[in-house]
Design a protein around this motif. Structure first.
Motif, short mmCIF file in Angstrom:
data_model
loop_
_atom_site.label_atom_id
_atom_site.label_comp_id
_atom_site.label_asym_id
_atom_site.label_seq_id
_atom_site.Cartn_x
_atom_site.Cartn_y
_atom_site.Cartn_z
N GLY A 265 -37.14 -43.35 27.26
CA GLY A 265 -38.22 -43.79 28.13
C GLY A 265 -39.50 -44.04 27.36
N VAL B 156 -39.03 -47.39 25.13
CA VAL B 156 -38.91 -48.71 25.77
C VAL B 156 -39.98 -48.99 26.81
CG1 VAL B 156 -36.43 -48.71 25.41
CG2 VAL B 156 -37.34 -47.99 27.62
N TYR B 157 -40.68 -47.98 27.30
CA TYR B 157 -41.59 -48.18 28.42
C TYR B 157 -42.68 -49.21 28.11
CZ TYR B 157 -44.26 -47.17 32.61
OH TYR B 157 -44.90 -47.29 33.81
N LEU C 230 -41.29 -52.71 28.10
CA LEU C 230 -41.07 -53.19 29.46
C LEU C 230 -42.40 -53.56 30.12
CD1 LEU C 230 -38.38 -50.66 30.74
CD2 LEU C 230 -38.05 -53.08 30.23
N ARG C 231 -43.45 -52.78 29.85
CA ARG C 231 -44.77 -53.11 30.39
C ARG C 231 -45.26 -54.45 29.86
NH1 ARG C 231 -48.48 -50.45 33.08
NH2 ARG C 231 -50.17 -51.39 31.93
N VAL D 248 -42.68 -52.58 36.24
CA VAL D 248 -41.95 -51.89 35.18
C VAL D 248 -41.42 -50.55 35.67
CG1 VAL D 248 -43.90 -50.69 34.07
CG2 VAL D 248 -41.94 -51.39 32.71
N ASN D 249 -42.17 -49.86 36.53
CA ASN D 249 -41.67 -48.58 37.05
C ASN D 249 -40.40 -48.77 37.86
OD1 ASN D 249 -43.73 -47.13 35.88
ND2 ASN D 249 -44.96 -46.99 37.74
N TYR E 166 -37.59 -49.76 35.53
CA TYR E 166 -37.17 -48.59 34.75
C TYR E 166 -36.30 -47.65 35.59
CZ TYR E 166 -37.50 -44.54 31.70
OH TYR E 166 -37.19 -43.48 30.89
N LEU F 250 -32.93 -49.16 35.92
CA LEU F 250 -32.21 -49.09 34.65
C LEU F 250 -31.67 -47.69 34.38
CD1 LEU F 250 -34.59 -51.21 32.44
CD2 LEU F 250 -32.15 -51.64 32.72
N MET F 251 -32.45 -46.69 34.77
CA MET F 251 -32.09 -45.31 34.47
C MET F 251 -31.34 -44.65 35.61
SD MET F 251 -33.04 -44.95 31.49
CE MET F 251 -34.23 -45.29 30.21
N TYR G 270 -32.37 -54.82 27.21
CA TYR G 270 -33.43 -55.70 27.68
C TYR G 270 -32.89 -56.84 28.54
CZ TYR G 270 -36.83 -53.17 24.93
OH TYR G 270 -37.63 -52.19 24.45
N ALA H 59 -32.62 -55.31 31.81
CA ALA H 59 -33.98 -55.20 32.35
C ALA H 59 -34.44 -56.52 32.94
CB ALA H 59 -34.94 -54.74 31.26
#
Length: 198
Positions: free
Chosen positions: A28, A31-32, A35-36, A58-59, A62, A65-66, A80, A83
Motif C-alpha cells: 500500500g 503503490v498508493y 495510484l494518486r 484512488v481510495n 485501492y 484492488l486489495m 497497474y 488498477a
C-alpha cells in the motif's frame, strides 16, 4: 519509477498473495502515491464542480484492488493494468450517478482529453460516458487497440510497459495506439490538427 521499486512491487504482490500481511501494508505504501498520480491525471481536466476527487478515486480503486489476495496479478505491470480497469469502472459509475442526479439539468461528467491520449494538437472536452461508449465501439472493431488505449490512458503505463504486459512488441503498441487514437478522434469529432503520427 525506479527499477528496484518495480522489483519491490512484484515481490510484495507475491508475498501478500502467499499470506504475508506485512507485505500488504508495505505494498500500500509503495503503490498508493503512484495510484494518486494516475488519478490526478485522469481527473485533471474535469470541471471544478466534479464531486469525485483524486483521493476518492484512488481510495476506491485501492479498496477494489486489495479486496482479496486471490487476484492473479503477476507483477507491477499487471497490477497497474488491473488498477486501470477499476479506475475506468469507478469513473463510469460516477458519471452515470452524476447524470442521474442532474437529470433535467443536462450536466454530464466532462473530461479533457489532450494530445497524449487522442493525438492531434490541443485539448478536447468530452462527456466521459461518450468516451466510454467510443472505447467500447473501438473494442468491437479492434480489441487489442482498445486495450492498449485503455492501458495508456487509465493506468499511465508507458509503451514499453504495455508491450511487456501484453507480450507484444513496442512497434505493435505504437501501431495500435495510432489506430485507436485516430478512431477516437473520429468518434468524438476531434479535429485531427497536424498530428504527425497519423
Amino acid at each position: 519509477m525506479q527499477q528496484n521499486e518495480t522489483k519491490d512491487i512484484t515481490v510484495l504482490l507475491r508475498a501478500w498473495q502467499q499470506g504475508d500481511e506485512a507485505a500488504h501494508d508495505e505494498l500500500g505504501r509503495v503503490v498508493y502515491e503512484q495510484l494518486r498520480a494516475i488519478a490526478r491525471r485522469r481527473l485533471a481536466g474535469e470541471r471544478n464542480e466534479h464531486a469525485l476527487q483524486p483521493t476518492a478515486l484512488v481510495n476506491e480503486a485501492y479498496l477494489r484492488l486489495m479486496d482479496g489476495r486471490d487476484s492473479p496479478w503477476r507483477d507491477r505491470v499487471h497490477f497497474y493494468a488491473t488498477a486501470a480497469l477499476h479506475m475506468r469502472a469507478i469513473l463510469i459509475d460516477h458519471a452515470r450517478a452524476r447524470l442521474a442526479v442532474k437529470r433535467g439539468g443536462g450536466q454530464a461528467a466532462l473530461v479533457t482529453l489532450d494530445e497524449s491520449f487522442i493525438g492531434g494538437s490541443g485539448v478536447h472536452e468530452t462527456d466521459f460516458l461518450l468516451l466510454d461508449k467510443s472505447l467500447r465501439d473501438l473494442e468491437r472493431e479492434d480489441a487489442r487497440s482498445a486495450k492498449i488505449v485503455e492501458l495508456s490512458y487509465f493506468s499511465g503505463l508507458e509503451r514499453e510497459g504495455i508491450a511487456e504486459l501484453l507480450g507484444i512488441s513496442v512497434p505493435t503498441v505504437d501501431r495500435c495506439l495510432r489506430f485507436g487514437r485516430a478512431w477516437l478522434r473520429r468518434s468524438l469529432n476531434v479535429d485531427n490538427g497536424d498530428d504527425p503520427t497519423t
